[in-house]
Motif scaffolding. Structure first.
Motif, PDB file in Angstrom:
ATOM      1  N   LEU A   1     -18.478  44.857  43.892  1.00 44.40           N
ATOM      2  CA  LEU A   1     -17.003  45.487  43.952  1.00 44.40           C
ATOM      3  C   LEU A   1     -15.122  44.624  44.648  1.00 44.40           C
ATOM      4  O   LEU A   1     -15.419  44.680  45.474  1.00 44.40           O
ATOM      5  N   ASP A   2     -14.668  43.691  43.632  1.00 43.66           N
ATOM      6  CA  ASP A   2     -14.367  43.018  44.566  1.00 43.66           C
ATOM      7  C   ASP A   2     -12.959  43.120  44.176  1.00 43.66           C
ATOM      8  O   ASP A   2     -12.208  43.602  43.078  1.00 43.66           O
ATOM      9  N   GLU A   3     -12.320  44.072  45.666  1.00 45.19           N
ATOM     10  CA  GLU A   3     -11.125  44.837  45.523  1.00 45.19           C
ATOM     11  C   GLU A   3     -10.405  45.993  44.302  1.00 45.19           C
ATOM     12  O   GLU A   3      -9.883  45.396  44.197  1.00 45.19           O
ATOM     13  N   PRO A   4     -11.613  46.957  44.648  1.00 47.73           N
ATOM     14  CA  PRO A   4     -11.210  48.005  43.341  1.00 47.73           C
ATOM     15  C   PRO A   4     -10.302  48.359  43.564  1.00 47.73           C
ATOM     16  O   PRO A   4      -9.777  49.630  42.913  1.00 47.73           O
ATOM     17  N   ALA A   5      -9.814  48.655  44.730  1.00 49.40           N
ATOM     18  CA  ALA A   5      -9.126  49.285  45.132  1.00 49.40           C
ATOM     19  C   ALA A   5      -7.042  49.442  44.888  1.00 49.40           C
ATOM     20  O   ALA A   5      -6.373  49.772  45.185  1.00 49.40           O
ATOM     21  N   SER A   6      -7.645  47.467  45.044  1.00 49.44           N
ATOM     22  CA  SER A   6      -6.028  47.037  44.479  1.00 49.44           C
ATOM     23  C   SER A   6      -5.417  47.316  43.473  1.00 49.44           C
ATOM     24  O   SER A   6      -5.427  47.373  42.343  1.00 49.44           O
ATOM     25  N   GLY A   7      -3.932  47.428  43.770  1.00 53.29           N
ATOM     26  CA  GLY A   7      -3.083  48.044  42.736  1.00 53.29           C
ATOM     27  C   GLY A   7      -3.339  49.667  42.759  1.00 53.29           C
ATOM     28  O   GLY A   7      -2.262  50.026  41.515  1.00 53.29           O
TER      29      GLY A   7
ATOM     30  N   MET B   1     -13.699  52.750  55.720  1.00 51.76           N
ATOM     31  CA  MET B   1     -14.177  53.839  56.416  1.00 51.76           C
ATOM     32  C   MET B   1     -14.819  54.452  55.884  1.00 51.76           C
ATOM     33  O   MET B   1     -15.765  55.008  57.286  1.00 51.76           O
ATOM     34  N   GLY B   2     -13.928  54.805  55.177  1.00 50.75           N
ATOM     35  CA  GLY B   2     -14.271  56.703  54.521  1.00 50.75           C
ATOM     36  C   GLY B   2     -15.644  56.707  54.237  1.00 50.75           C
ATOM     37  O   GLY B   2     -16.147  57.408  54.023  1.00 50.75           O
ATOM     38  N   ILE B   3     -16.069  55.341  52.885  1.00 44.59           N
ATOM     39  CA  ILE B   3     -17.568  55.128  52.621  1.00 44.59           C
ATOM     40  C   ILE B   3     -18.622  54.426  52.490  1.00 44.59           C
ATOM     41  O   ILE B   3     -20.293  54.124  52.365  1.00 44.59           O
ATOM     42  N   SER B   4     -18.258  53.503  53.436  1.00 42.71           N
ATOM     43  CA  SER B   4     -19.102  51.908  54.067  1.00 42.71           C
ATOM     44  C   SER B   4     -20.711  52.715  54.788  1.00 42.71           C
ATOM     45  O   SER B   4     -19.404  53.398  56.112  1.00 42.71           O
ATOM     46  N   ASP B   5     -21.754  52.458  54.699  1.00 44.14           N
ATOM     47  CA  ASP B   5     -22.403  52.650  55.674  1.00 44.14           C
ATOM     48  C   ASP B   5     -22.437  51.543  56.903  1.00 44.14           C
ATOM     49  O   ASP B   5     -23.007  51.661  58.136  1.00 44.14           O
ATOM     50  N   ASN B   6     -22.008  50.813  56.080  1.00 50.84           N
ATOM     51  CA  ASN B   6     -22.259  48.839  57.003  1.00 50.84           C
ATOM     52  C   ASN B   6     -21.200  48.553  56.418  1.00 50.84           C
ATOM     53  O   ASN B   6     -20.470  48.094  55.551  1.00 50.84           O
ATOM     54  N   VAL B   7     -20.535  47.357  57.491  1.00 54.56           N
ATOM     55  CA  VAL B   7     -19.697  46.545  57.520  1.00 54.56           C
ATOM     56  C   VAL B   7     -19.250  45.875  57.657  1.00 54.56           C
ATOM     57  O   VAL B   7     -19.832  45.624  59.134  1.00 54.56           O
ATOM     58  N   VAL B   8     -18.748  44.316  57.444  1.00 52.32           N
ATOM     59  CA  VAL B   8     -19.102  43.702  57.513  1.00 52.32           C
ATOM     60  C   VAL B   8     -17.724  42.335  57.973  1.00 52.32           C
ATOM     61  O   VAL B   8     -17.642  42.339  57.182  1.00 52.32           O
ATOM     62  N   VAL B   9     -17.225  41.653  59.198  1.00 55.41           N
ATOM     63  CA  VAL B   9     -15.973  41.127  59.270  1.00 55.41           C
ATOM     64  C   VAL B   9     -16.485  40.293  59.369  1.00 55.41           C
ATOM     65  O   VAL B   9     -16.910  39.185  59.686  1.00 55.41           O
ATOM     66  N   LEU B  10     -16.011  38.837  57.960  1.00 52.08           N
ATOM     67  CA  LEU B  10     -15.249  37.605  58.709  1.00 52.08           C
ATOM     68  C   LEU B  10     -14.070  37.174  58.463  1.00 52.08           C
ATOM     69  O   LEU B  10     -13.213  38.195  58.787  1.00 52.08           O
ATOM     70  N   ASP B  11     -13.728  35.950  59.272  1.00 50.96           N
ATOM     71  CA  ASP B  11     -13.252  35.847  59.788  1.00 50.96           C
ATOM     72  C   ASP B  11     -13.175  33.865  60.306  1.00 50.96           C
ATOM     73  O   ASP B  11     -14.092  33.491  60.531  1.00 50.96           O
TER      74      ASP B  11
ATOM     75  N   GLU C   1     -14.432  58.186  46.097  1.00 54.00           N
ATOM     76  CA  GLU C   1     -14.841  59.117  45.924  1.00 54.00           C
ATOM     77  C   GLU C   1     -16.030  59.401  44.879  1.00 54.00           C
ATOM     78  O   GLU C   1     -17.744  59.273  44.902  1.00 54.00           O
ATOM     79  N   LEU C   2     -15.833  57.883  43.878  1.00 52.52           N
ATOM     80  CA  LEU C   2     -16.265  57.996  42.832  1.00 52.52           C
ATOM     81  C   LEU C   2     -17.860  56.515  43.112  1.00 52.52           C
ATOM     82  O   LEU C   2     -18.545  57.121  42.661  1.00 52.52           O
ATOM     83  N   VAL C   3     -17.192  55.795  44.143  1.00 51.10           N
ATOM     84  CA  VAL C   3     -17.745  54.507  44.285  1.00 51.10           C
ATOM     85  C   VAL C   3     -19.858  55.670  44.717  1.00 51.10           C
ATOM     86  O   VAL C   3     -21.373  55.002  44.312  1.00 51.10           O
ATOM     87  N   LYS C   4     -18.891  56.833  45.856  1.00 51.25           N
ATOM     88  CA  LYS C   4     -20.297  56.857  46.906  1.00 51.25           C
ATOM     89  C   LYS C   4     -21.068  57.833  45.359  1.00 51.25           C
ATOM     90  O   LYS C   4     -21.874  57.623  45.507  1.00 51.25           O
ATOM     91  N   GLU C   5     -20.131  58.636  44.577  1.00 51.79           N
ATOM     92  CA  GLU C   5     -21.253  59.339  43.489  1.00 51.79           C
ATOM     93  C   GLU C   5     -21.737  58.432  42.533  1.00 51.79           C
ATOM     94  O   GLU C   5     -23.139  58.697  41.746  1.00 51.79           O
TER      95      GLU C   5
ATOM     96  N   GLU D   1     -18.639  59.615  31.949  1.00 50.32           N
ATOM     97  CA  GLU D   1     -19.172  59.846  33.441  1.00 50.32           C
ATOM     98  C   GLU D   1     -17.985  59.938  34.235  1.00 50.32           C
ATOM     99  O   GLU D   1     -17.819  60.407  35.120  1.00 50.32           O
ATOM    100  N   LEU D   2     -17.128  58.817  33.654  1.00 55.13           N
ATOM    101  CA  LEU D   2     -16.560  57.987  34.773  1.00 55.13           C
ATOM    102  C   LEU D   2     -14.381  58.871  33.983  1.00 55.13           C
ATOM    103  O   LEU D   2     -13.367  58.718  34.130  1.00 55.13           O
ATOM    104  N   GLY D   3     -14.565  59.693  33.334  1.00 50.29           N
ATOM    105  CA  GLY D   3     -13.373  60.437  32.822  1.00 50.29           C
ATOM    106  C   GLY D   3     -12.321  59.546  31.911  1.00 50.29           C
ATOM    107  O   GLY D   3     -11.702  60.271  31.868  1.00 50.29           O
TER     108      GLY D   3
END
Length: 254
Positions: free
Chosen positions: A176-182, A217-227, A193-197, A139-141
């Motif tokens: 998912l902890d930093e899945p797009a890192s690197g 911003m493209g896939i999230s329904d909700n965003v929580v911001v920490l500082d 797209e895969l995460v949404k699928e 499924e993940l190719g």
């Protein structure tokens, strides 16, 4: 809004004199993708590690699907349906890709330290685990690398293998902890797209920490911001991106 699957209430985590998370509260609605964002040092990974029971909080309460997370043993948290990936890959390089993925399914088996060496009633489970792991890889190719060692495979492929291993544990909440890192820009787009699928096909709730704002911003329904360990905003991507506190602390003027 869907009912919250995860509730984080007034969580604080102190490391000596450092207050990494400061009375942060938020919810993760069932069936939605929620992103946890903020500048470096905001407390995102610490919060992730508290939810997944790597750290014990100093104070606060976390409930998941009606269960008190903080009274659940750290080594059994996955049995509640909470599984995660890591920012730094945690795969076994010398094992095949298939065997790495099968590790994620061990929580669903009846095998133990007595039955496994003697193979008492474990052959059927082993066969079913192998079949399911291969299906997930397909499924993940990743079917073409299923029987290769993980060592030497491209970084983007290794990221997907770790995701496949988490899916093998049949999560309700996938963290998912930093899945797009690197990853390259093209790989990031594909990952989004895969995460949404996967959310839809596996009926998942997703919580992710991510710095790649286009993906968030493209896939999230909700965003929580920490500082500085505190929640400063929570809402839809469009609401959060317009919040003056978020712009000042993290996003900057566009």
């Amino acid at each position: 809004m869907a009912e919250p699957l995860l509730r984080v209430e007034q969580i604080s985590k102190r490391f000596g004199g450092l207050l990494a998370v400061n009375r942060a509260s938020f919810t993760v609605p069932a069936g939605r993708i929620t992103a946890l964002i903020g500048p470096n040092g905001a407390g995102k990974t610490t919060m992730f590690n508290v939810i997944s029971r790597i750290y014990n909080p100093t104070i606060g309460r976390i409930t998941f699907d009606g269960n008190d997370v903080l009274t659940t043993r750290a080594d059994t948290i996955s049995r509640l349906g909470i599984l995660r990936t890591f920012q730094n890959l945690a795969l076994w390089p010398g094992m095949t890709v298939l065997d790495n993925v099968k590790v994620g399914a061990h929580i669903k088996t009846k095998a133990n330290f007595v039955t496994s060496p003697l193979r008492l009633g474990t052959r059927r489970e082993e066969r079913e685990s192998s079949i399911r792991a291969y299906e997930i890889l397909s499924e993940l190719g990743l079917a073409d690398v299923a029987f290769r060692p993980a060592a030497g495979l491209p970084f983007g492929t290794l990221k997907r293998i770790e995701l496949a291993r988490a899916l093998a544990g049949e999560p309700k909440l996938l963290m998912l902890d930093e899945p797009a890192s690197g990853l390259t820009h093209a790989e990031v787009d594909d990952l989004g797209e895969l995460v949404k699928e996967l959310r839809d096909s596996y009926d998942l709730t997703v919580l992710l920490v991510e710095h790649h704002m286009a993906m968030v911003m493209g896939i999230s329904d909700n965003v929580v911001v920490l500082d500085f360990g505190r929640r400063i905003a929570e809402g839809t991507p469009s609401e959060v991106s317009r919040d003056p506190r978020v712009i000042e602390a993290y996003l900057g003027e566009t």
